[in-house]
Design an enzyme around this catalytic site. Structure first.
Site, mmCIF file in Angstrom:
data_model
loop_
_atom_site.group_PDB
_atom_site.id
_atom_site.type_symbol
_atom_site.label_atom_id
_atom_site.label_comp_id
_atom_site.label_asym_id
_atom_site.label_seq_id
_atom_site.Cartn_x
_atom_site.Cartn_y
_atom_site.Cartn_z
ATOM 1 N N TYR A 1 -2.814 -1.934 10.582
ATOM 2 C CA TYR A 1 -2.726 -1.467 9.092
ATOM 3 C C TYR A 1 -1.256 -0.984 7.925
ATOM 4 C CZ TYR A 1 -4.455 -1.581 3.994
ATOM 5 O OH TYR A 1 -4.025 -1.612 2.087
ATOM 6 N N SER B 1 1.090 -1.009 -0.468
ATOM 7 C CA SER B 1 0.128 0.495 0.515
ATOM 8 C C SER B 1 0.567 1.180 -0.035
ATOM 9 C CB SER B 1 -0.899 -0.070 1.434
ATOM 10 O OG SER B 1 -1.504 1.022 1.536
#
Ligand SMILES: NC(=O)c1ccc[n+]([C@@H]2O[C@H](COP(=O)([O-])OP(=O)(O)OC[C@H]3O[C@@H](n4cnc5c(N)ncnc54)[C@H](O)[C@@H]3O)[C@@H](O)[C@H]2O)c1
Length: 274
Positions: A158, A145
């Site tokens: 995350y 990400s």
């Protein structure tokens, strides 16, 4: 090996029942690949499998939770009973939790590490050895990400799992080079996929924050169809790191050129959620 052409190649995608995984499966099918797909969501997986078949490609679909080692073993056995080895492995399955560190619950850590990090590890452990054994190369994509290289305090755990996937990917790339297996970290920024509806949101104003983030993702999010093109382009060009979307590119450049400025901007963004 550079996979510019997917004709007769076997592409395996985890988390293919939705979002970027589904779109990458469909695009791979349009480019002539045979698909192996899995997801823990049986209904979403079935929809993707039917759409792939409608495009004229063969597909092997298994309902699998990537966190479950025994289920992943059984999945790998089924795949290797049909194919010597997959050509392209895409570890895409992931979940989101939008929470700063002190809002993150112990179970959030466990679940995100299990899916976002260990899920990738399980895929690599089960499918790369057969690629090596076959000896004709291959490609591995791990979905990290923009939050895997840019400080992202609003999604603390995350982001930690995505930094871990980023590091794992760079290490694997070095280890697998002698086997002619390329390895890519795909790093999307904000993408408009169902993940934002399924993500857990925590914090004092979790409801309001969830609404704001969802509407921002829907307005500004990069389309998963285009993200799929970037994934296959990165495979074709054997990229080490592939930011996806303008925000991910901007974060990547900023982080390399001016890290203190990157941290300052990240702090401003974080406090917008206070
Ligand atoms: N959407 C974004 O803004 C964004 C940004 C950066 C990175 N990512 C990453 O991209 C990847 C794809 O996400 P997406 O946005 O397409 O989301 P999505 O929710 O549409 O797709 C994720 C898929 O993974 C599956 N999945 C989740 N846990 C699983 C498990 N334990 N076992 C098997 N399958 C499981 C889900 O059922 C779903 O089908 C994820 O790794 C995500 O973290 C997304």
């Amino acid at each position: 090996m550079k996979f510019k052409n997917l004709k007769n190649r076997v592409v395996l995608i985890t988390g293919a029942g939705s979002g970027m995984g589904r779109e990458t499966a469909l695009l791979s099918a349009r480019r002539g690949a045979t698909l192996v797909i899995c997801d823990r969501d049986e209904a979403g997986l079935k929809e993707t499998a039917e759409a792939v078949r409608a495009l004229g490609s063969e597909v092997l679909a298994h309902t699998v939770d990537v966190t479950d080692p025994a289920a992943m073993d059984a999945f790998a056995d089924a795949v290797h009973a049909r194919f010597d080895a997959v050509d392209v492995l895409i570890n895409n399955a992931g979940i989101g939790v939008l929470a700063k560190f002190f809002d993150t619950k112990p179970e959030d850590w466990d679940r995100q590490i299990a899916v976002n990090l260990k899920g990738v590890v399980h895929g690599c452990e089960r499918f790369i050895p057969r690629m090596i054994e076959r000896g004709t190369g291959g490609h591995v994509v791990n979905v990290s990400s923009g939050a895997g290289y840019f400080p992202s305090a609003v999604m603390s755990a995350y982001s930690v799992t995505k930094f871990a996937v980023f590091g794992l990917t760079l290490n694997l790339r070095i280890e697998l080079r002698p086997h002619k297996i390329g390895v890519t970290a795909i790093c999307p920024g904000v993408m408009n996929t169902p993940i934002i509806r399924t993500s857990i949101v925590r914090g004092a104003d979790a409801g309001g924050q969830a609404d704001r983030v969802r509407s921002m993702y829907m307005r500004r999010g990069y389309p998963p169809e285009r993200a799929a093109e970037k994934v296959l382009r990165a495979v074709g060009r054997n990229r080490a790191i592939a930011p996806v979307g303008p925000d991910a590119h901007a974060m990547y450049a900023l982080n390399r050129l001016a890290p203190p400025l990157a941290r300052w901007i990240s702090g401003r963004v974080t406090h917008m959620f206070d």
